[in-house]
Design an enzyme around this catalytic site. Structure first.
Site, PDB file in Angstrom:
ATOM      1  N   GLU A  85       0.806  -1.221   0.000  1.00 53.40           N
ATOM      2  CA  GLU A  85       0.000   0.000   0.000  1.00 53.40           C
ATOM      3  C   GLU A  85       0.842   1.275   0.000  1.00 53.40           C
ATOM      4  O   GLU A  85       0.317   2.367  -0.243  1.00 53.40           O
ATOM      5  CB  GLU A  85      -0.939   0.008   1.216  1.00 53.40           C
ATOM      6  CG  GLU A  85      -2.062  -1.023   1.102  1.00 53.40           C
ATOM      7  CD  GLU A  85      -3.004  -0.994   2.286  1.00 53.40           C
ATOM      8  OE1 GLU A  85      -2.597  -0.503   3.353  1.00 53.40           O
ATOM      9  OE2 GLU A  85      -4.139  -1.474   2.140  1.00 53.40           O
ATOM     10  N   GLU A 120       6.159 -22.021   8.957  1.00 53.29           N
ATOM     11  CA  GLU A 120       6.534 -21.103  10.031  1.00 53.29           C
ATOM     12  C   GLU A 120       7.506 -21.723  11.035  1.00 53.29           C
ATOM     13  O   GLU A 120       8.127 -21.011  11.830  1.00 53.29           O
ATOM     14  CB  GLU A 120       5.297 -20.602  10.768  1.00 53.29           C
ATOM     15  CG  GLU A 120       4.585 -21.658  11.591  1.00 53.29           C
ATOM     16  CD  GLU A 120       3.414 -21.070  12.357  1.00 53.29           C
ATOM     17  OE1 GLU A 120       3.336 -21.328  13.570  1.00 53.29           O
ATOM     18  OE2 GLU A 120       2.587 -20.366  11.755  1.00 53.29           O
TER      19      GLU A 120
END
Length: 295
Positions: free
Chosen positions: A81, A112
């Site tokens: 963004e 992870e």
């Protein structure tokens, strides 16, 4: 093994599965208030992170986001963004996610847990002393994220660890640790809820504050946006009109001359200068509209 606070079953809504729709809405929304409170409580460490990061970005450094699952996806979201909102180059806002790009859309089980891969993925970006690495993990102990943290520190990058459990390895080992003590989740262990909300608020705060420091804002106007669609083109016109008092036709005419670079249009209109002169003034002022107006 001691249970993490974020994993502890909440005692507040033990009958959640029996709630009606209205009760569910109130319960979920009210829980989010704890996210805001947790961020407020961490204000001092958030400010410290901004103060440490700003000079590094001014020196040409990059923002690098690291996470797994929801935390990693929030980092990706923040990174992408920055270009349309502030014209921050894509090459200076990077994100790595446990499991790679596919993990943005599909859970990659076990990714992870790979500490070595976290370090390898971070090292592939060749971070340096001017880079700022934001590492997110609700538990504060995700191996992938810790691997990236340790690799970043070895290379001298600034590390900012964001976790939702006090005393977590991530916040202890980072240069700046931010603990968001959101507590037990309304759905036990689902840290995509208020833990994720708190992380999103912190990312919004840090990146937006850093963009203000990089002169991407004039007053409270986003004057360095990239007008990549019709909505943003019209927003550029409105911002220019608001900042200068010019009518729509005048604002649009100057914007068209400078490829809708709002900063340049504002300086040109207020200084009654050409677009070329306005651009030169901004360059001399390190991109600050306010400073360019008084030169």
């Amino acid at each position: 093994m001691a249970m993490l606070k974020t994993e502890t079953p909440s005692l507040a809504h033990s009958g959640l599965d029996q709630y009606g729709a209205a009760e569910l809405v109130h319960a979920f929304v009210d829980e989010q208030l704890h996210a805001v409170q947790a961020v407020r409580a961490a204000s001092a460490s958030i400010a410290a992170a901004i103060e440490a990061a700003a000079p590094r970005l001014a020196a040409g450094g990059r923002l690098i986001y690291v996470g797994a699952g929801t935390s990693g996806r929030l980092g990706v979201l923040d990174s992408v963004e920055l270009y349309p909102t502030f014209s921050w180059p894509h090459s200076r806002a990077l994100a790595i996610l446990a499991g790679g790009r596919d993990a943005m859309f599909t859970a990659v089980e076990g990714a992870e847990d790979d500490l070595r891969q976290g370090g390898a993925d971070l090292n592939a970006l060749a971070p340096g002393a001017d880079d700022v690495v934001l590492l997110l993990a609700a538990s504060g102990a995700t191996p992938y994220v810790l691997g990236a943290l340790r690799a970043a520190r070895e290379r001298g990058a600034l590390t900012i660890g964001i976790a939702n459990n006090a005393g977590a390895p991530l916040t202890r080992e980072a240069d700046v640790g931010i603990t968001l003590d959101t507590g037990a989740e309304i759905i036990s262990g689902s840290t995509r809820l208020k833990a994720g909300t708190a992380q999103k608020i912190v990312l919004n705060t840090i990146s937006s504050a850093l963009m203000v420091r990089q002169h991407k804002v004039y007053g409270n106007l986003m004057v360095d946006l990239k007008p990549t669609n019709a909505k943003l083109v019209q927003r550029s016109v409105r911002l220019t009109m608001h900042a200068t008092g010019a009518d729509e036709a005048s604002a649009r005419a100057v914007l068209e001359q400078c490829r809708f670079h709002v900063k340049v249009a504002i300086v040109a209109l207020l200084r009654q200068a050409s677009v070329a002169q306005a651009g030169a003034l901004l360059e001399q002022a390190n991109g600050s509209v306010r400073a360019a107006l008084v030169k």
